[in-house]
Design a protein around this motif. Structure first.
Motif, PDB file in Angstrom:
ATOM      1  N   ALA A   1     -35.993 -16.502  -9.672  1.00 13.15           N
ATOM      2  CA  ALA A   1     -35.207 -17.189 -10.697  1.00 13.15           C
ATOM      3  C   ALA A   1     -33.733 -16.928 -10.419  1.00 13.15           C
ATOM      4  O   ALA A   1     -33.373 -15.828  -9.988  1.00 13.15           O
ATOM      5  CB  ALA A   1     -35.573 -16.655 -12.082  1.00 13.15           C
TER       6      ALA A   1
ATOM      7  N   GLY B   1     -31.006 -20.980 -18.172  1.00 10.52           N
ATOM      8  CA  GLY B   1     -32.126 -20.488 -17.373  1.00 10.52           C
ATOM      9  C   GLY B   1     -31.816 -19.337 -16.429  1.00 10.52           C
ATOM     10  O   GLY B   1     -32.639 -18.991 -15.589  1.00 10.52           O
TER      11      GLY B   1
ATOM     12  N   ARG C   1     -35.117  -8.759 -15.837  1.00  8.93           N
ATOM     13  CA  ARG C   1     -36.164  -9.615 -15.287  1.00  8.93           C
ATOM     14  C   ARG C   1     -37.464  -9.472 -16.076  1.00  8.93           C
ATOM     15  O   ARG C   1     -38.216 -10.414 -16.220  1.00  8.93           O
ATOM     16  CB  ARG C   1     -36.425  -9.283 -13.822  1.00  8.93           C
ATOM     17  CG  ARG C   1     -35.471  -9.980 -12.877  1.00  8.93           C
ATOM     18  CD  ARG C   1     -35.680  -9.494 -11.475  1.00  8.93           C
ATOM     19  NE  ARG C   1     -35.113  -8.178 -11.304  1.00  8.93           N
ATOM     20  CZ  ARG C   1     -35.497  -7.337 -10.368  1.00  8.93           C
ATOM     21  NH1 ARG C   1     -36.473  -7.634  -9.567  1.00  8.93           N
ATOM     22  NH2 ARG C   1     -34.922  -6.167 -10.265  1.00  8.93           N
TER      23      ARG C   1
ATOM     24  N   SER D   1     -39.353 -12.783 -17.526  1.00  5.01           N
ATOM     25  CA  SER D   1     -40.639 -13.185 -16.963  1.00  5.01           C
ATOM     26  C   SER D   1     -41.734 -13.135 -18.020  1.00  5.01           C
ATOM     27  O   SER D   1     -42.749 -13.805 -17.905  1.00  5.01           O
ATOM     28  CB  SER D   1     -41.005 -12.320 -15.759  1.00  5.01           C
ATOM     29  OG  SER D   1     -41.160 -10.977 -16.159  1.00  5.01           O
TER      30      SER D   1
END
Lengths: 233, 119
Positions: A76, A99, B7, B11
């Motif tokens: 990402a 995002g 993260r 996620s």
């Protein structure tokens, strides 16, 4: 799908490494290609390289006419902001909505306080120390907004060396000219130094910290998407 | 200062179908993965979308907006039993369109493969 390859693909994703699972559709045979291990002799070299940049999965035919499906896994996009300043307070929510995984680094505890930033994104430490634990990579953008060379310089140089897809620095043209001299003295190439977006942000006449944040985020998204869009034409 | 990795937070917000497929296999379930490999016209899910299915018909993820999942899940049972991948095509041009066609009028090809432990 082979379990060992599926497992390796998932492990690469956990490590923020790009990987592509190549499936020959004729017989179902598979192999895994890591971005770091991509060889110029690979029959799908150009296609794989393009997919590593675009991040999109898809079908491709090799020179011998065999059809393959490429399951592409890229990390990402991440945005590392150097400086827990007023611009960063506006940039954080905007970038998260767009995002990005955002990290804000500032060793000055007066700025890097949990009152000003949520703990999950904040690193109240020197960039040198933070980036050692979580290194920069090509799927990361770095925006340095402290104005202070002793905080900004190291992460900017690290970003150029890591091939970050966007490297931006706040400061006037005069401030940037002095930065260029320091980076030349540190041994960075003209090409590397030329990649720094300075003054930071799209030229939209941004005045307030929030408007500057919009200009920065717009420039980051452009850096992420435009190279890929050009690739497709 | 003890800080969670950003993260982990992000996620957790989206289901990672391939990570789930691995967990299912490691917990002893027999699993197939379906992948959208090609689309024409207006397709509800992009190329690269995954659906993971086990031999009991449990599934996660999606290859369409719900239009063809039922057919893919039933085909996955055969794929798991035979160990052989299958290519499926759905769309208005397909003879099965009346039963499981895409209401949006597009066409998709879905590759269904077993997850096998033999390297």
């Amino acid at each position: 799908m082979r379990l060992d390859l599926l497992s390796a693909l998932n492990a690469a994703r956990d490590r923020r490494e790009a990987a592509i699972l190549v499936t020959r559709l004729g017989d179902g045979s598979q192999r895994l290609v890591q971005r770091a291990g991509l060889s110029a002799g690979d029959p799908l070299f150009e296609e794989l390289e393009r997919r590593f940049r675009s991040g999109s999965s898809g079908q491709v035919t090799d020179p011998s006419g065999e059809a393959h499906f490429l399951t592409v896994s890229v990390p990402a996009p991440r945005l590392v902001v150097i400086g827990a300043v007023h611009i960063s307070q506006a940039l954080l929510p905007m970038a998260e909505i767009a995002g990005f995984d955002v990290t804000i680094i500032d060793p000055r505890t007066a700025f890097a306080s949990e009152d000003r930033f949520p703990a999950r994104v904040l690193r109240a430490d020197w960039p040198e120390d933070v980036l050692q634990a979580a290194p920069l990579d090509p799927y990361t953008a770095v925006a340095a907004v402290t104005h202070d060379p002793k905080i900004d310089d190291f992460p900017l140089m690290a970003a150029l060396n890591a091939g970050c897809f966007y490297v931006g620095a706040l400061g006037s043209r005069k401030t940037h000219a002095r930065r260029v001299e320091r980076f030349q003295a540190a041994g960075l190439s003209e090409d590397q130094i030329g990649r720094i977006r300075a003054p930071i942000g799209l030229a939209i006449g941004a005045a307030s910290p929030a408007e500057i944040a919009v200009a920065v985020l717009g420039e980051v998204i452009g850096a992420l998407r435009l190279a890929v869009a050009r690739d497709r034409t | 200062m003890e800080i969670r990795d950003s993260r982990d937070v992000s996620s957790a917000h989206h289901l990672d179908v391939l990570a789930l497929a691995e967990r299912w296999v490691r917990s002893g379930r027999r699993v197939a993965v379906a992948t959208v490999v090609e689309t024409w016209g207006s397709a509800p899910r992009p190329v690269g979308s995954h659906l993971v299915i086990d031999s009991d018909g449990n599934f996660e993820g999606s290859v369409s907006g719900g239009c063809v999942e039922g057919a893919v899940v039933s085909e996955a049972a055969d794929v798991i039993a035979s160990g052989k991948p299958q290519m499926l095509e759905f769309g208005v041009a397909d003879e099965t369109a009346w039963r499981v066609g895409l209401s949006c009028g597009g066409r998709i090809r879905v590759y269904v493969e077993p997850v096998t432990d033999a390297a």
